[in-house]
Design a protein around this motif. Sequence first.
Motif, PDB file in Angstrom:
ATOM      1  N   PRO A 262       0.827  -1.209   0.000  1.00  0.00           N
ATOM      2  CA  PRO A 262       0.000   0.000   0.000  1.00  0.00           C
ATOM      3  C   PRO A 262       0.861   1.259   0.000  1.00  0.00           C
ATOM      4  N   VAL A 263       0.438   2.272  -0.755  1.00  0.00           N
ATOM      5  CA  VAL A 263       1.256   3.463  -0.935  1.00  0.00           C
ATOM      6  C   VAL A 263       1.529   4.172   0.378  1.00  0.00           C
ATOM      7  N   GLU A 264       0.593   4.108   1.329  1.00  0.00           N
ATOM      8  CA  GLU A 264       0.793   4.817   2.596  1.00  0.00           C
ATOM      9  C   GLU A 264       1.717   4.055   3.553  1.00  0.00           C
ATOM     10  N   ARG A 265       2.093   2.792   3.211  1.00  0.00           N
ATOM     11  CA  ARG A 265       2.940   1.993   4.106  1.00  0.00           C
ATOM     12  C   ARG A 265       4.351   1.778   3.570  1.00  0.00           C
ATOM     13  N   HIS A 266       4.622   2.208   2.337  1.00  0.00           N
ATOM     14  CA  HIS A 266       5.889   1.796   1.711  1.00  0.00           C
ATOM     15  C   HIS A 266       7.086   2.472   2.370  1.00  0.00           C
ATOM     16  N   ARG A 267       6.967   3.707   2.816  1.00  0.00           N
ATOM     17  CA  ARG A 267       8.100   4.374   3.487  1.00  0.00           C
ATOM     18  C   ARG A 267       8.381   3.702   4.827  1.00  0.00           C
ATOM     19  N   GLU A 268       7.345   3.351   5.521  1.00  0.00           N
ATOM     20  CA  GLU A 268       7.507   2.645   6.790  1.00  0.00           C
ATOM     21  C   GLU A 268       8.181   1.290   6.569  1.00  0.00           C
ATOM     22  N   LEU A 269       7.810   0.607   5.472  1.00  0.00           N
ATOM     23  CA  LEU A 269       8.429  -0.674   5.147  1.00  0.00           C
ATOM     24  C   LEU A 269       9.910  -0.488   4.825  1.00  0.00           C
TER      25      LEU A 269
END
Length: 392
Positions: A262-269
Amino acid sequence: MALEDNRSFTHPLYDFMLSVPGLSVATAPIDQLLTWGLTNSLWIFPMATSCCGIEFMATAASRVDIDRMGSIVRGTPRQADVMVVAGTITVKMAPRVKKLWDLMPEPKWCLAMGSCAISGDFYRDLYPTVPGIDTFMPVDVYVPGCPPNPEALMAGMLRLQEKVRLQREGKWAPKETRPETAKMIMPALRRINDPTRDPKLDDAQTHSAMKVAGSGALEEQPTQARQGVRAEPIAKVDGDLEALLRAHGVTEIPKDAPPLVPVERHRELARALKDRGFRQLVTVVASHYLAKKDKAEVVTEPEYYEVAYALRTPGRGSQVVMWRVRFTALDGIDSLYGVFAGADWQEREQFDLFGVRFAGHPDLRRILLPHDYSTFPLRRDHASDAPCAPWR
């Protein structure tokens, strides 16, 4: 009188020498001396932008030794009279080349060395390439080849000397000719759907595409390493890594493609993967997909982008992990600049070519193309041969 008719310039002192009996005897040797000096002291300003520049350097080596012509390679345009353009010129480079050419004092000459400088060659149909430098500045001598060898460049310099002598003598120096631009930029192998394309090429291309190198038709075959090359998977996902991906919104891990995050989770990943040892950002690659419509021209699937990321662990036994992010053109995506410093230029490149907006990037501007380039050349709605005035 013959000398007076053929001289290439006028000057009050020169006219006075011709009018005084006896002094005119000295004018012919002086003019010949000046012509000899000019033709044998052509100082070169190098514009070596690609592989032809290596052949240009070899011309100065001992085997050919262009110095025997009195030619000196200068690093400044203000002390040079010959510009040797050796290599591909892009639309971003072209205004710099033109500015340097304008800084060179008269008389000056230009020598186009190699197919790329002459016509763009392999890259003539690509969006960033100028289809020949004579589209924006004059060329006196063309040296064809890919690349031309040092002897060919020497022959071009000898040809330039002939033209300089003719100019000094006040005679017409014939202009070098090449095919007109429309014919010049036509690729040797016509593209699909081109009326002039040989139909046999379609069958040959299809047949070739269904081949695996060194084997027969494409079919399921075990992966085998070439001689001396160890075959390893580019990505290795163990149980813990799979759990990490699922914890960040991944619902499916396909076997033939990176998982979709998901686009909103990729930086966190990305931050979590860095903590696990994936400290090197290998690549950031975008793709663009046009909106899909049905027969009634109703949009069934909106236009969107996909950006694929790859990280690796440094050292022996390195592992690679990849994931994709999908989003619409208006949504944009968070920048990884604060996580990986290497994301700076890679994200700028995807913005430059695709128009992807990376939120939080500190300096999101073009990196490959001119800053006033109006479109994004790798989008699917961009024509590959789109003009970029005045350079192509």
